[in-house]
Scaffold this motif. Structure first.
Motif, PDB file in Angstrom:
ATOM      1  N   GLY A  68       0.821  -1.204   0.000  1.00 46.33           N
ATOM      2  CA  GLY A  68       0.000   0.000   0.000  1.00 46.33           C
ATOM      3  C   GLY A  68       0.855   1.254   0.000  1.00 46.33           C
ATOM      4  N   PHE A  69       1.882   1.256   0.846  1.00 43.01           N
ATOM      5  CA  PHE A  69       2.773   2.408   0.886  1.00 43.01           C
ATOM      6  C   PHE A  69       3.637   2.464  -0.368  1.00 43.01           C
ATOM      7  N   HIS A  70       3.900   1.312  -0.980  1.00 44.14           N
ATOM      8  CA  HIS A  70       4.605   1.272  -2.267  1.00 44.14           C
ATOM      9  C   HIS A  70       3.810   2.048  -3.314  1.00 44.14           C
ATOM     10  N   LEU A  71       2.515   1.831  -3.379  1.00 43.76           N
ATOM     11  CA  LEU A  71       1.669   2.526  -4.357  1.00 43.76           C
ATOM     12  C   LEU A  71       1.588   4.020  -4.053  1.00 43.76           C
ATOM     13  N   VAL A  72       1.481   4.357  -2.760  1.00 50.29           N
ATOM     14  CA  VAL A  72       1.446   5.772  -2.372  1.00 50.29           C
ATOM     15  C   VAL A  72       2.727   6.469  -2.809  1.00 50.29           C
ATOM     16  N   GLY A  73       3.872   5.824  -2.569  1.00 53.79           N
ATOM     17  CA  GLY A  73       5.146   6.411  -2.948  1.00 53.79           C
ATOM     18  C   GLY A  73       5.331   6.479  -4.452  1.00 53.79           C
ATOM     19  N   LEU A  74       4.888   5.439  -5.165  1.00 52.87           N
ATOM     20  CA  LEU A  74       5.050   5.419  -6.617  1.00 52.87           C
ATOM     21  C   LEU A  74       4.249   6.540  -7.276  1.00 52.87           C
ATOM     22  N   ALA A  75       3.040   6.804  -6.784  1.00 56.11           N
ATOM     23  CA  ALA A  75       2.245   7.911  -7.328  1.00 56.11           C
ATOM     24  C   ALA A  75       2.957   9.240  -7.119  1.00 56.11           C
ATOM     25  N   LEU A  76       3.557   9.423  -5.942  1.00 64.99           N
ATOM     26  CA  LEU A  76       4.306  10.647  -5.668  1.00 64.99           C
ATOM     27  C   LEU A  76       5.525  10.756  -6.575  1.00 64.99           C
ATOM     28  N   GLU A  77       6.212   9.618  -6.793  1.00 67.60           N
ATOM     29  CA  GLU A  77       7.393   9.621  -7.655  1.00 67.60           C
ATOM     30  C   GLU A  77       7.029  10.017  -9.085  1.00 67.60           C
ATOM     31  N   LEU A  78       5.963   9.482  -9.616  1.00 70.91           N
ATOM     32  CA  LEU A  78       5.561   9.794 -10.985  1.00 70.91           C
ATOM     33  C   LEU A  78       5.334  11.289 -11.163  1.00 70.91           C
ATOM     34  N   LEU A 101      10.166   0.977 -11.277  1.00 77.43           N
ATOM     35  CA  LEU A 101       9.183   0.460 -10.333  1.00 77.43           C
ATOM     36  C   LEU A 101       9.785   0.123  -8.976  1.00 77.43           C
ATOM     37  N   TYR A 102      11.100  -0.044  -8.909  1.00 74.47           N
ATOM     38  CA  TYR A 102      11.702  -0.318  -7.603  1.00 74.47           C
ATOM     39  C   TYR A 102      11.587   0.870  -6.668  1.00 74.47           C
ATOM     40  N   ALA A 108       8.091   1.682   0.719  1.00 70.92           N
ATOM     41  CA  ALA A 108       7.639   0.461   1.388  1.00 70.92           C
ATOM     42  C   ALA A 108       8.541   0.127   2.569  1.00 70.92           C
ATOM     43  N   ALA A 109       9.832   0.460   2.467  1.00 71.39           N
ATOM     44  CA  ALA A 109      10.759   0.208   3.567  1.00 71.39           C
ATOM     45  C   ALA A 109      10.348   0.995   4.814  1.00 71.39           C
ATOM     46  N   VAL A 110       9.791   2.191   4.611  1.00 75.26           N
ATOM     47  CA  VAL A 110       9.310   2.985   5.747  1.00 75.26           C
ATOM     48  C   VAL A 110       8.117   2.294   6.396  1.00 75.26           C
ATOM     49  N   GLY A 111       7.185   1.807   5.560  1.00 68.86           N
ATOM     50  CA  GLY A 111       6.046   1.085   6.097  1.00 68.86           C
ATOM     51  C   GLY A 111       6.456  -0.170   6.828  1.00 68.86           C
ATOM     52  N   LEU A 229       7.020  14.834   7.683  1.00 67.01           N
ATOM     53  CA  LEU A 229       5.600  14.914   7.365  1.00 67.01           C
ATOM     54  C   LEU A 229       5.128  13.662   6.633  1.00 67.01           C
ATOM     55  N   LEU A 230       5.985  13.125   5.753  1.00 66.73           N
ATOM     56  CA  LEU A 230       5.587  11.927   5.023  1.00 66.73           C
ATOM     57  C   LEU A 230       5.450  10.729   5.948  1.00 66.73           C
ATOM     58  N   VAL A 231       6.197  10.727   7.044  1.00 62.07           N
ATOM     59  CA  VAL A 231       6.089   9.640   8.024  1.00 62.07           C
ATOM     60  C   VAL A 231       4.671   9.556   8.576  1.00 62.07           C
ATOM     61  N   VAL A 232       4.005  10.705   8.661  1.00 64.44           N
ATOM     62  CA  VAL A 232       2.634  10.724   9.193  1.00 64.44           C
ATOM     63  C   VAL A 232       1.732   9.827   8.354  1.00 64.44           C
ATOM     64  N   VAL A 233       1.948   9.835   7.035  1.00 62.61           N
ATOM     65  CA  VAL A 233       1.128   8.999   6.150  1.00 62.61           C
ATOM     66  C   VAL A 233       1.317   7.525   6.487  1.00 62.61           C
ATOM     67  N   SER A 234       2.575   7.117   6.696  1.00 57.40           N
ATOM     68  CA  SER A 234       2.832   5.713   7.023  1.00 57.40           C
ATOM     69  C   SER A 234       2.258   5.346   8.380  1.00 57.40           C
TER      70      SER A 234
END
Length: 293
Positions: A68-78, A101-102, A108-111, A229-234
């Protein structure tokens, strides 16, 4: 010192996913591989995720949070790469819009860290306001996109976050002792170590900022606030899972282990009239453990 070493060992276990990610990142830079480094790192990250799940290092729900956090991060990266905020020297074939995609596995490591810390340190939160904190987390995440076209409200959101979490404390166990810290402080501490990890990742050319294209430089200190701030999301994502599992909330007055701190008065459980109940500590002992320093 023994407690500090115990805490460091527990933290190291919680960071296993991140450590293995960096090991793979270093390996693809120095080893001759038949794949592009970015594709090889993606295969490595997928393999690490599967192995950690098979050996029960991560539970099924924890793997779901990681993805889930992988998808959240990937959207931000794009979005960020499209805006030119940073770029990837290697993209490989498994990439979308110049983003390998990596990259999502870095988030995800944060999650994974938060999930592992929750279990290994027996985390509980008191004074947590789930809906208000989730609303702020959503606005924080949205601001990472909107500040490119509107005003950046990062600082006001940080102040609102402090207000929302002003009575939230994280309780954790090291050895046989129980400790606590304000939830907002944990955001800052995790953000600091993520900033250190970001410096290591850019040094290994996982990605690079425009200022690092010709020669590597230290990541700007302003990223400390962004990571915090991003930690709050995780935290919000993991807290939702822990609430479902019934392991989110706790009481600071519960003495399941020897207490390593004295809870502040506003967190102490109100005294029950009528004398001590069977199995409760002696009055003198209870008074000493609940009194503030």
């Amino acid at each position: 010192m023994r407690q500090l070493l115990r805490f460091a060992w527990l933290e190291a276990q919680c960071c296993l996913f991140a450590v293995l990610f960096f090991a793979g990142l270093a390996a693809v830079r120095v080893l001759p591989l038949p794949l592009d480094p970015a594709d090889a790192l993606l295969v490595w990250c997928l393999g690490v995720t599967v192995v950690l799940w098979l050996v029960r290092w991560e539970t099924g729900r924890e793997v779901a949070v990681i993805f889930g956090f992988h998808l959240v991060g990937l959207a931000l990266e794009l979005f960020k790469v499209a805006q030119g905020s940073w770029s990837y020297p290697d993209t490989g074939h498994a990439a979308i819009g110049g983003v390998p995609l990596y990259s999502g596995f870095m988030y995800a490591a944060v999650g994974s860290y938060v999930c592992q810390a929750w279990r290994r340190l027996d985390l509980r939160i008191t004074g947590y306001r789930p809906w208000a904190t989730a609303a702020v987390a959503a606005l924080v995440y949205l601001n990472f996109f909107t500040h490119h076209v509107t005003v950046d409200v990062r600082v006001p959101l940080a102040l609102v976050l402090l207000l929302v979490t002003r009575r939230a404390w994280v309780h954790f166990t090291v050895g046989r002792r129980r400790y606590a810290m304000p939830l907002a402080v944990s955001f800052g501490l995790i953000g600091f170590f993520l900033w250190l990890a970001e410096n290591a990742a850019t040094l290994l050319r996982a990605w690079q900022y425009p200022s690092q294209e010709s020669v590597w430089t230290l990541v700007h200190a302003s990223k400390l606030g962004s990571w915090s701030l991003l930690v709050v999301v995780s935290i919000v994502l993991v807290a939702a899972v822990k609430a479902y599992e019934g392991t989110l909330y706790g009481s600071p007055a519960d003495r399941t282990v020897l207490r390593g701190y004295d809870p502040p008065p506003e967190l102490a459980r109100p005294a029950v009239s009528g004398g001590p109940t069977p199995g409760s500590p002696a009055p003198a002992r209870a008074a000493r453990t609940s009194a503030p320093r």
